[in-house]
Each structure stands twice: as C-alpha cells, then as structure tokens.
Design a protein around this motif. Structure first.
Motif, PDB file in Angstrom:
ATOM      1  N   PHE A  47       6.207  10.506  13.978  1.00  0.00           N
ATOM      2  CA  PHE A  47       4.928   9.896  14.310  1.00  0.00           C
ATOM      3  C   PHE A  47       4.405   9.214  13.058  1.00  0.00           C
ATOM      4  N   VAL A  48       3.725   8.098  13.251  1.00  0.00           N
ATOM      5  CA  VAL A  48       3.187   7.347  12.116  1.00  0.00           C
ATOM      6  C   VAL A  48       1.674   7.231  12.224  1.00  0.00           C
ATOM      7  N   ALA A  49       1.041   7.055  11.071  1.00  0.00           N
ATOM      8  CA  ALA A  49      -0.398   6.813  10.990  1.00  0.00           C
ATOM      9  C   ALA A  49      -0.592   5.384  10.508  1.00  0.00           C
ATOM     10  N   GLU A  50      -1.372   4.644  11.263  1.00  0.00           N
ATOM     11  CA  GLU A  50      -1.581   3.229  10.962  1.00  0.00           C
ATOM     12  C   GLU A  50      -3.082   2.936  10.936  1.00  0.00           C
ATOM     13  N   VAL A  51      -3.493   2.221   9.908  1.00  0.00           N
ATOM     14  CA  VAL A  51      -4.895   1.817   9.795  1.00  0.00           C
ATOM     15  C   VAL A  51      -5.024   0.338  10.167  1.00  0.00           C
ATOM     16  N   PRO A  52      -6.228  -0.104  10.545  1.00  0.00           N
ATOM     17  CA  PRO A  52      -6.422  -1.525  10.863  1.00  0.00           C
ATOM     18  C   PRO A  52      -6.187  -2.403   9.627  1.00  0.00           C
ATOM     19  N   PRO A  53      -5.825  -3.667   9.833  1.00  0.00           N
ATOM     20  CA  PRO A  53      -5.545  -4.566   8.703  1.00  0.00           C
ATOM     21  C   PRO A  53      -6.686  -4.647   7.682  1.00  0.00           C
ATOM     22  N   GLN A  54      -7.931  -4.535   8.117  1.00  0.00           N
ATOM     23  CA  GLN A  54      -9.056  -4.620   7.173  1.00  0.00           C
ATOM     24  C   GLN A  54      -9.179  -3.376   6.290  1.00  0.00           C
ATOM     25  N   GLN A  55      -8.412  -2.320   6.614  1.00  0.00           N
ATOM     26  CA  GLN A  55      -8.431  -1.098   5.803  1.00  0.00           C
ATOM     27  C   GLN A  55      -7.095  -0.860   5.110  1.00  0.00           C
ATOM     28  N   LYS A  56      -6.266  -1.896   5.017  1.00  0.00           N
ATOM     29  CA  LYS A  56      -4.920  -1.764   4.446  1.00  0.00           C
ATOM     30  C   LYS A  56      -4.956  -1.237   3.011  1.00  0.00           C
ATOM     31  N   SER A  57      -3.808  -0.783   2.557  1.00  0.00           N
ATOM     32  CA  SER A  57      -3.690  -0.236   1.203  1.00  0.00           C
ATOM     33  C   SER A  57      -3.831  -1.349   0.168  1.00  0.00           C
ATOM     34  N   LYS A  58      -3.918  -0.940  -1.088  1.00  0.00           N
ATOM     35  CA  LYS A  58      -4.006  -1.905  -2.191  1.00  0.00           C
ATOM     36  C   LYS A  58      -2.827  -2.870  -2.187  1.00  0.00           C
ATOM     37  N   GLU A  59      -1.658  -2.363  -1.742  1.00  0.00           N
ATOM     38  CA  GLU A  59      -0.449  -3.200  -1.701  1.00  0.00           C
ATOM     39  C   GLU A  59      -0.325  -3.979  -0.394  1.00  0.00           C
ATOM     40  N   GLY A  60      -1.263  -3.786   0.532  1.00  0.00           N
ATOM     41  CA  GLY A  60      -1.248  -4.541   1.780  1.00  0.00           C
ATOM     42  C   GLY A  60      -0.589  -3.834   2.957  1.00  0.00           C
ATOM     43  N   HIS A  61      -0.351  -2.530   2.853  1.00  0.00           N
ATOM     44  CA  HIS A  61       0.307  -1.783   3.923  1.00  0.00           C
ATOM     45  C   HIS A  61      -0.708  -1.213   4.909  1.00  0.00           C
ATOM     46  N   THR A  62      -0.354  -1.242   6.185  1.00  0.00           N
ATOM     47  CA  THR A  62      -1.191  -0.604   7.202  1.00  0.00           C
ATOM     48  C   THR A  62      -0.591   0.712   7.696  1.00  0.00           C
ATOM     49  N   LEU A  63       0.698   0.889   7.569  1.00  0.00           N
ATOM     50  CA  LEU A  63       1.321   2.168   7.906  1.00  0.00           C
ATOM     51  C   LEU A  63       1.190   3.044   6.662  1.00  0.00           C
ATOM     52  N   VAL A  64       0.357   4.103   6.768  1.00  0.00           N
ATOM     53  CA  VAL A  64      -0.049   4.849   5.578  1.00  0.00           C
ATOM     54  C   VAL A  64       0.433   6.297   5.549  1.00  0.00           C
ATOM     55  N   GLY A  65       1.122   6.731   6.607  1.00  0.00           N
ATOM     56  CA  GLY A  65       1.622   8.099   6.622  1.00  0.00           C
ATOM     57  C   GLY A  65       2.558   8.331   7.786  1.00  0.00           C
ATOM     58  N   TYR A  66       3.266   9.441   7.709  1.00  0.00           N
ATOM     59  CA  TYR A  66       4.182   9.799   8.792  1.00  0.00           C
ATOM     60  C   TYR A  66       4.484  11.288   8.756  1.00  0.00           C
ATOM     61  N   VAL A  67       4.966  11.773   9.883  1.00  0.00           N
ATOM     62  CA  VAL A  67       5.523  13.116   9.971  1.00  0.00           C
ATOM     63  C   VAL A  67       6.873  12.973  10.668  1.00  0.00           C
TER      64      VAL A  67
END
Length: 173
Positions: free
Chosen positions: A55-75
C-alpha cells in the motif's frame, strides 16, 4: 494533511524503489548491495504469482516533497504461515519520508495493512525493527505490538546469500 492510502500499482514501483534506496541510506547500506530493482518488484508483486502486497501513501501535488514527490510512504508485506497460529502477515517495510513523519501517515498505512491481513484471515502480524531506531519500536508498541525479544527472548536470524548457496550445495535433497 490530505493523504490517500491505496494499493500499490506497477506505475508506483519507481517511487517504491526510490524509497527503498532512502531506507538503505538511513541504515548505511551501500546502494550497490541492493539486489531489488523495478523489474524485480514488478514480477514479484504483479506477476503470475504475486509474492507481496503493498500500500502507498500519496499526497496532493500542492503538498509534494521538497524534491517534488507525491508518493511519500509505503508498507510492503508478505503472507506467511505459523504452525501455531496459521496465516500471518510479515510486514517487511513501513516507511514514511522523514519530512512527512508525525502526520499520522504511518499509522494509516499500518492500519490499512492490518485491515487487509484481518480480511484475509490472518491471526497476527510480525515485523522487525532495528534497536537503533527506538522511535520505530515506540510506534509499534503504541499501536499494540509486543517486543518478542524483550518478552520471550526470541531472536531473529538471517542467512545471507553466501551461506544459503553453501548450504544448498551441501544438501542431498
């Protein structure tokens, strides 16, 4: 924080590989020692006989990481079998990018994996955690996990590829 937790798809695998490398850096594992790659993950997770669930955790594009990633975690988990308890889930990795920790994303991922395990008839979830990461151990304990090393004296062992090869070569099977 808005975050969507969903099943991993093949298009997520480059990001999963990126996060696997982040974990390796945190644990000081040389990147050249990582055998897994996107194609291996694709075959193992989405091939004829899938061997893991993710399973993955994804944030909206306006909350992306400093490097521009929206997929921010997984299990990432695998189903195992325990001779005393039956079907189990072994949670191999639960990882959230450091800048997104403390926002309940890990808890949602953890609970999502637990719900999936329960729906599939599992009686328990097992997971390992480094003694060098007390915050990870605390997270697991706060969520009901029991430290079997402390409680029962269980130790986790691993046989590396060289030992596996040597033992297989000696087998008369």
């Amino acid at each position: 924080m808005a975050c969507v937790v969903r099943p991993c798809t093949p298009r997520d695998l480059p990001d999963i590989m990126r996060l696997i490398k982040e974990i390796a850096v945190i644990y000081k594992i040389p990147l050249n020692e990582i055998r897994t790659n996107v194609e291996e993950l694709k075959e193992a997770g989405f091939g004829k006989r899938p061997r893991f669930e993710c399973f993955v955790a994804e944030v909206p594009p306006q909350q992306k990481s400093k490097e521009g990633h929206t997929l921010v975690g997984y299990v990432l988990s695998v189903y195992t079998y325990n001779t005393w308890k039956g079907r189990n889930l072994y949670m191999d990795n639960l990882y959230i990018m450091p800048e997104f920790r403390g926002r309940r994303i890990g808890k949602v991922l953890h609970h999502t994996a637990m719900a999936a395990a329960w729906q599939k008839g599992c009686s328990q979830i097992r997971m390992h955690s480094s003694s060098e990461k007390p915050e990870n151990i605390r997270f697991l304990e706060l969520n009901g996990g029991e430290d079997l090393t402390v409680r029962d004296g269980w130790n986790l062992f691993r046989f590396q590829e060289t030992q596996l090869h040597r033992m297989a070569a000696q087998s008369k099977f």
